[in-house]
Scaffold this motif. Structure first.
Motif, PDB file in Angstrom:
ATOM      1  N   PHE A 137       0.817  -1.211   0.000  1.00 14.56           N
ATOM      2  CA  PHE A 137       0.000   0.000   0.000  1.00 14.56           C
ATOM      3  C   PHE A 137       0.850   1.260   0.000  1.00 14.56           C
ATOM      4  CE2 PHE A 137      -3.482  -2.795   0.719  1.00 14.56           C
ATOM      5  CZ  PHE A 137      -4.582  -2.091   0.235  1.00 14.56           C
ATOM      6  N   LEU A 138       2.099   1.160   0.391  1.00 13.26           N
ATOM      7  CA  LEU A 138       2.994   2.299   0.214  1.00 13.26           C
ATOM      8  C   LEU A 138       3.180   2.584  -1.270  1.00 13.26           C
ATOM      9  CD1 LEU A 138       4.886   4.373   1.502  1.00 13.26           C
ATOM     10  CD2 LEU A 138       6.705   2.664   1.392  1.00 13.26           C
ATOM     11  N   LEU A 139       3.236   1.538  -2.084  1.00 12.58           N
ATOM     12  CA  LEU A 139       3.340   1.707  -3.535  1.00 12.58           C
ATOM     13  C   LEU A 139       2.019   2.171  -4.139  1.00 12.58           C
ATOM     14  CD1 LEU A 139       5.390  -1.516  -4.385  1.00 12.58           C
ATOM     15  CD2 LEU A 139       6.260   0.814  -4.139  1.00 12.58           C
ATOM     16  N   LEU A 140       0.915   1.637  -3.634  1.00 15.12           N
ATOM     17  CA  LEU A 140      -0.386   2.017  -4.182  1.00 15.12           C
ATOM     18  C   LEU A 140      -0.750   3.458  -3.853  1.00 15.12           C
ATOM     19  CD1 LEU A 140      -2.488  -1.180  -3.378  1.00 15.12           C
ATOM     20  CD2 LEU A 140      -1.655  -0.461  -5.617  1.00 15.12           C
ATOM     21  N   LEU A 141      -0.383   3.899  -2.632  1.00 11.07           N
ATOM     22  CA  LEU A 141      -0.783   5.222  -2.165  1.00 11.07           C
ATOM     23  C   LEU A 141       0.291   6.286  -2.381  1.00 11.07           C
ATOM     24  CD1 LEU A 141      -2.451   4.172   1.211  1.00 11.07           C
ATOM     25  CD2 LEU A 141      -3.604   4.732  -0.927  1.00 11.07           C
ATOM     26  N   ASN A 142       1.376   5.913  -3.035  1.00  9.85           N
ATOM     27  CA  ASN A 142       2.448   6.880  -3.260  1.00  9.85           C
ATOM     28  C   ASN A 142       1.913   8.125  -3.963  1.00  9.85           C
ATOM     29  OD1 ASN A 142       4.824   8.023  -5.023  1.00  9.85           O
ATOM     30  ND2 ASN A 142       5.751   6.880  -3.347  1.00  9.85           N
ATOM     31  N   ASN A 149      -3.452   7.028  -7.423  1.00  9.50           N
ATOM     32  CA  ASN A 149      -3.452   8.369  -7.997  1.00  9.50           C
ATOM     33  C   ASN A 149      -3.411   8.332  -9.519  1.00  9.50           C
ATOM     34  OD1 ASN A 149      -3.671   9.637  -5.581  1.00  9.50           O
ATOM     35  ND2 ASN A 149      -1.577  10.400  -5.487  1.00  9.50           N
ATOM     36  N   ARG A 150      -2.746   7.321 -10.076  1.00  5.74           N
ATOM     37  CA  ARG A 150      -2.761   7.185 -11.536  1.00  5.74           C
ATOM     38  C   ARG A 150      -4.168   6.900 -12.037  1.00  5.74           C
ATOM     39  NH1 ARG A 150       2.518   3.620 -13.445  1.00  5.74           N
ATOM     40  NH2 ARG A 150       4.146   5.111 -12.783  1.00  5.74           N
ATOM     41  N   GLY A 151      -4.875   6.032 -11.306  1.00 10.98           N
ATOM     42  CA  GLY A 151      -6.247   5.740 -11.688  1.00 10.98           C
ATOM     43  C   GLY A 151      -7.140   6.968 -11.586  1.00 10.98           C
ATOM     44  N   LEU A 152      -6.951   7.765 -10.531  1.00  9.55           N
ATOM     45  CA  LEU A 152      -7.730   8.995 -10.394  1.00  9.55           C
ATOM     46  C   LEU A 152      -7.409   9.975 -11.517  1.00  9.55           C
ATOM     47  CD1 LEU A 152      -7.507   9.552  -6.528  1.00  9.55           C
ATOM     48  CD2 LEU A 152      -9.472   8.732  -7.838  1.00  9.55           C
ATOM     49  N   ALA A 153      -6.104  10.049 -11.874  1.00 11.51           N
ATOM     50  CA  ALA A 153      -5.714  10.949 -12.960  1.00 11.51           C
ATOM     51  C   ALA A 153      -6.355  10.524 -14.273  1.00 11.51           C
ATOM     52  CB  ALA A 153      -4.192  10.977 -13.093  1.00 11.51           C
ATOM     53  N   GLY A 154      -6.487   9.213 -14.476  1.00 14.01           N
ATOM     54  CA  GLY A 154      -7.136   8.730 -15.688  1.00 14.01           C
ATOM     55  C   GLY A 154      -8.594   9.124 -15.765  1.00 14.01           C
ATOM     56  N   LEU A 155      -9.211   9.367 -14.591  1.00 13.55           N
ATOM     57  CA  LEU A 155     -10.609   9.806 -14.550  1.00 13.55           C
ATOM     58  C   LEU A 155     -10.732  11.326 -14.519  1.00 13.55           C
ATOM     59  CD1 LEU A 155     -11.990   7.245 -11.932  1.00 13.55           C
ATOM     60  CD2 LEU A 155     -12.239   7.163 -14.426  1.00 13.55           C
ATOM     61  N   GLY A 156      -9.573  12.008 -14.626  1.00 10.37           N
ATOM     62  CA  GLY A 156      -9.593  13.459 -14.601  1.00 10.37           C
ATOM     63  C   GLY A 156      -9.665  14.046 -13.210  1.00 10.37           C
ATOM     64  N   ILE A 157      -9.339  13.249 -12.197  1.00 13.59           N
ATOM     65  CA  ILE A 157      -9.389  13.708 -10.807  1.00 13.59           C
ATOM     66  C   ILE A 157      -7.964  13.888 -10.311  1.00 13.59           C
ATOM     67  CG2 ILE A 157     -10.184  13.177  -8.472  1.00 13.59           C
ATOM     68  CD1 ILE A 157     -12.324  11.394  -9.722  1.00 13.59           C
ATOM     69  N   GLU A 158      -7.708  14.989  -9.657  1.00 11.35           N
ATOM     70  CA  GLU A 158      -6.366  15.241  -9.134  1.00 11.35           C
ATOM     71  C   GLU A 158      -6.044  14.274  -8.004  1.00 11.35           C
ATOM     72  OE1 GLU A 158      -3.728  18.910  -7.197  1.00 11.35           O
ATOM     73  OE2 GLU A 158      -5.840  19.203  -7.784  1.00 11.35           O
ATOM     74  N   GLY A 159      -4.849  13.704  -8.055  1.00 10.38           N
ATOM     75  CA  GLY A 159      -4.441  12.750  -7.042  1.00 10.38           C
ATOM     76  C   GLY A 159      -4.321  13.362  -5.657  1.00 10.38           C
ATOM     77  N   LEU A 160      -4.432  12.527  -4.665  1.00  6.96           N
ATOM     78  CA  LEU A 160      -4.385  12.969  -3.277  1.00  6.96           C
ATOM     79  C   LEU A 160      -3.024  12.645  -2.672  1.00  6.96           C
ATOM     80  CD1 LEU A 160      -7.888  11.642  -2.181  1.00  6.96           C
ATOM     81  CD2 LEU A 160      -7.292  13.983  -2.823  1.00  6.96           C
ATOM     82  N   SER A 161      -2.643  13.418  -1.682  1.00  4.95           N
ATOM     83  CA  SER A 161      -1.361  13.194  -0.986  1.00  4.95           C
ATOM     84  C   SER A 161      -1.588  12.225   0.171  1.00  4.95           C
ATOM     85  CB  SER A 161      -0.805  14.534  -0.485  1.00  4.95           C
ATOM     86  OG  SER A 161      -0.614  15.445  -1.552  1.00  4.95           O
TER      87      SER A 161
END
Length: 316
Positions: A137-142, A149-161
């Motif tokens: 999950f450190l890799l998934l939530l990086n 975050n890559r998946g969110l970016a693909g949907l046009g949503i800004e990634g979260l920190s």
């Protein structure tokens, strides 16, 4: 001579040779557990109770300090902050995990012949080592190149920190903890399969809809399993350690890149006091405080659970 004169007292009745032999063998088979309990549980608990009354740094002999460690617990802001993080996580995680697990169990209950396959799929994450889950999950939530975050970016949503913003650290940890719902799902599935079908049929004949059957038949009949998972998941959440420590404290990439206060759980702070700062006496006092908190919460849950839990032998 009367019969009562020859009958030995109830508490002193003579046991047969077979009963004595069975008792001896019972103690023989119980001996490994008894020795293990005394050596690895009861003994360390007594030692930690003594150490909690001392100042001890492993290097020098313990020095008796009375209740100083417990007084410090009441005023230390770091202890209050870590305990607050732990309670916040527990309050959010336990209900969410139970609701999702029950929903998945209801779906599995309707799958049919594929139930065995999906049951295995849901349970496999439970077998994943906790350290591996933390790294995964450190890799998934990086924040930079994490898959979420890559998946969110693909949907046009800004990634979260997820791992750097204190406001999103705890939601990220809760998201990670939902990875291992499998054991709770299996418990609920087993409980659902034991609900008598004739109860549903009787409720349907009386005109009860799907929600009414779930509320008045399903929930009462599986309330024992719900109560069990509530107690177990609460205890586990209050002792959360390995996954979070791996993600935020055991990885050089994340050290110093986030506000450590947001991810400092009570057991993590206890670990740091004991093995980083060598405050063994203070850490022992922290451990006993956590023990008392878990004991009190469990007693309250048991007291309340007796009012709402339906057991098979109860009268309706």
């Amino acid at each position: 001579m009367s019969a009562t004169a020859t009958t030995p007292p109830a508490g002193r009745r003579h046991r047969t040779p077979l009963a004595r032999r069975e008792a001896r063998w019972a103690y023989v088979f119980l001996a490994p557990w008894i020795v293990g309990f005394l050596a690895f549980q009861a003994g360390p608990m007594v030692a930690s109770a003594w150490l909690s009354l001392t100042e001890y740094d492993v290097i020098n002999p313990p020095r008796y300090a009375g209740l100083d460690n417990y007084r410090q617990l009441m005023t230390d802001p770091a202890v209050a902050r870590s305990l607050g993080n732990t309670v916040y996580y527990t309050v959010l995680h336990v209900p969410l995990a139970m609701v999702l697990s029950l929903g998945l169990a209801l779906l599995l209950h309707r799958v049919g012949r594929w139930q065995g396959f999906f049951r295995t799929v849901f349970y496999l994450p439970v077998m994943t080592p906790a350290v591996a889950v933390g790294i995964l999950f450190l890799l998934l939530l990086n924040t930079q190149d994490g898959l979420i975050n890559r998946g969110l970016a693909g949907l046009g949503i800004e990634g979260l920190s997820w791992t750097t913003d204190p406001a999103w650290v705890m939601p990220g940890i809760i998201l990670m903890s939902l990875w291992s719902l499998g054991s709770t799902v299996i418990i609920y599935l087993a409980a659902l399969q034991n609900v008598p079908r004739d109860l549903y049929e009787a409720a349907a004949i009386d005109g009860a809809g799907a929600w009414a059957r779930f509320r008045h038949v399903t929930l009462p009949m599986i309330s024992g399993a719900i109560f069990f998972t509530l107690v177990v998941n609460t205890i586990a959440s209050l002792q959360m350690f390995t996954e979070v420590y791996t993600m935020y404290f055991g990885n050089r990439q994340t050290q110093g890149s986030f506000s450590s206060e947001a991810a400092t759980f009570y057991v993590i702070h206890l670990f740091q006091e004991a093995f980083q700062f060598l405050h063994m006496g203070f850490a022992s006092a922290m451990a006993w405080l956590l023990f008392v908190i878990i004991l009190l919460i469990t007693l309250v849950q048991v007291r309340l659970g007796n009012r709402f839990v339906h057991y098979e032998g109860d009268e309706t």
